[in-house]
Design a protein around this motif. Sequence first.
Motif, short mmCIF file in Angstrom:
data_model
loop_
_atom_site.label_atom_id
_atom_site.label_comp_id
_atom_site.label_asym_id
_atom_site.label_seq_id
_atom_site.Cartn_x
_atom_site.Cartn_y
_atom_site.Cartn_z
N MET A 223 57.29 30.06 71.98
CA MET A 223 57.02 28.88 71.18
C MET A 223 56.33 29.26 69.87
O MET A 223 56.64 28.69 68.80
N SER A 224 55.41 30.20 69.92
CA SER A 224 54.74 30.66 68.71
C SER A 224 55.73 31.30 67.75
O SER A 224 55.66 31.10 66.53
N LEU A 225 56.71 32.05 68.29
CA LEU A 225 57.73 32.68 67.45
C LEU A 225 58.61 31.62 66.79
O LEU A 225 58.92 31.71 65.60
N ILE A 226 59.01 30.62 67.57
CA ILE A 226 59.83 29.53 67.01
C ILE A 226 59.06 28.79 65.92
O ILE A 226 59.58 28.51 64.84
N GLY A 227 57.80 28.48 66.22
CA GLY A 227 56.99 27.75 65.26
C GLY A 227 56.72 28.52 63.99
O GLY A 227 56.73 27.97 62.89
N SER A 228 56.50 29.83 64.14
CA SER A 228 56.18 30.65 62.97
C SER A 228 57.40 30.90 62.10
O SER A 228 57.33 30.78 60.86
N PHE A 229 58.51 31.24 62.70
CA PHE A 229 59.69 31.64 61.94
C PHE A 229 60.57 30.45 61.54
O PHE A 229 60.83 30.21 60.35
N LEU A 230 61.03 29.68 62.51
CA LEU A 230 62.00 28.62 62.25
C LEU A 230 61.35 27.34 61.74
O LEU A 230 61.78 26.77 60.73
N THR A 231 60.31 26.88 62.45
CA THR A 231 59.70 25.61 62.06
C THR A 231 59.04 25.69 60.69
O THR A 231 59.09 24.72 59.92
#
Length: 548
Positions: free
Chosen positions: A484-492
Amino acid sequence: MNHSVSDQSFYIESDEDENKDFDHDEDGSHSDSSEAYDENQQQNKPSSYTTAWPQSYRQSIDLYSSVPSPGIGFLGTSSLSRFGSSFLSSSLVRRHTPETLPGVTKPLLPEQADEQPPPKQRRSSYGLLPPIPSRRSSMRKDEKPSMVSHEMPISRNSSFGQAVMNGMNVLCGVGILSTPYAAKEGGWLGLLVLFAFGILSFYTGLLLRYCLDSEPELETYPDIGQAAFGTTGRIIVSIILYLELYASCVEYIILESDNLSSLFPNAGLSIGGYQLDSHHLFALITTLSVLPTVWLRDLSVLSYISAGGVIASVLVVLCLFWVGLVDDVGIHSKGTVLNLGTLPVAIGLYGFCYSGHAVFPNIYTSMAKPSQYPAVLLTCFGISTLMYAGVAFMGYTMFGESTQSQFTLNMPQDLVASKIAVWTTVVNPFTKYALTLSPVAMSLEELIPSSHSKSHLYAIGIRTLLVVSTLFVGLSIPFFGLVMSLIGSFLTMLITLILPPACFLSILGRKVTPLQVMVCILIIIVGGVSSTIGTYSALSKIIDQLSH
């Protein structure tokens, strides 16, 4: 799905009725619109926005985010072959009504409503649809919408309450489960990041609206990307949006595996000498359970049920507070003021909480009163931020440094409130998985030059492969909080903080004031720095976990 002759005649009658209604204004009275109708006939050529990939974005995201009436059907004809129904064309109408923003945001946004008059007509985002005369719906009150493949009856005149519910349904997702973990990773001062992201995301949501109003043909986020950076921009924006949806499906698999294995830790299965532990077993069961729902062509029933996502989120939050304040768990930890070492992970988690910008253009273009859009955003972000902060505070003070990536895993299993919270968390993704994956599948179906007779098998094959791939990714990287942190950092961060101001500056050009330029550049810098350090930290921790 094969349509009967009566079905086909209904489509034709609907189209003819709507064309007749093009000559009437919003109140139904006859007006001088024959000239506008002639212009519509002359301008009935598809623009680049109507022919570029993905054409299914508007429809699929409406399906993902809106509250429909129930209806169900199975995979049938190609989605692109039935885009010409009169209902779909009227459901995509956008109202272009000039309005004044609150004083807080007015200095930072252009007053372009006074610079260009509302267009007499606009086209839908699909090239096969007829021109739409205005952003006011021309469908008669007694006219019933026709149903097509992938389609559901989405309100073309959303009220304030409906728009807020749709916005909340997107914002209040599984991210709320990890806010206590984010508070542990970042410390109490890390909560300032949550509030900062909330303010910046609200403002960039307003920027999307001004991008949409810059041209009457813009309907969706990919349209904005194309208007700003050409066809390449449209494709890049679309890929980022679809990657975020796909990654969310991976999170659902991990979520189900973690929570079900916590309920049944001793579950296992032996297949051909290979032993499946509880995590692998429940991940497989979840995949097999959601697979038939992904095969459905019309997901309106699931969309209707998943609209209860807001209720589910509220229920889980209430259970957490009940366990902490009423049951015997209580408040045991004072927490840490600031954790600099793991703060980047918290940045990604907090960023994931505001991943709703892919849907905001659809919400705006479906509103009966677009002037209420800033109030809708303010309400959605205000309520969501308070919920996130409240859960982060309560969860971290209850569980302290032992807080896990989902607070439901920390709640005592012998309490009734804990059982309600866990089972609510388990059931909710089953209704959202197919809706989340459907836009990705529909976009891939567009790329296959198959005949209608083969589209059934192609569609099932694409969707099955997508579901199976989320299983393998989820089992390969079974770290809910870090993913979730990776999704939030990169994509979101790209979707929420970087792309909206970049598109705004590119589209509005010289109309942007120096103050607006400074604010947009500041937001881009904040988003870029947060994305860089958050992505690096999440990837480093994932690699470290996999190496052990």
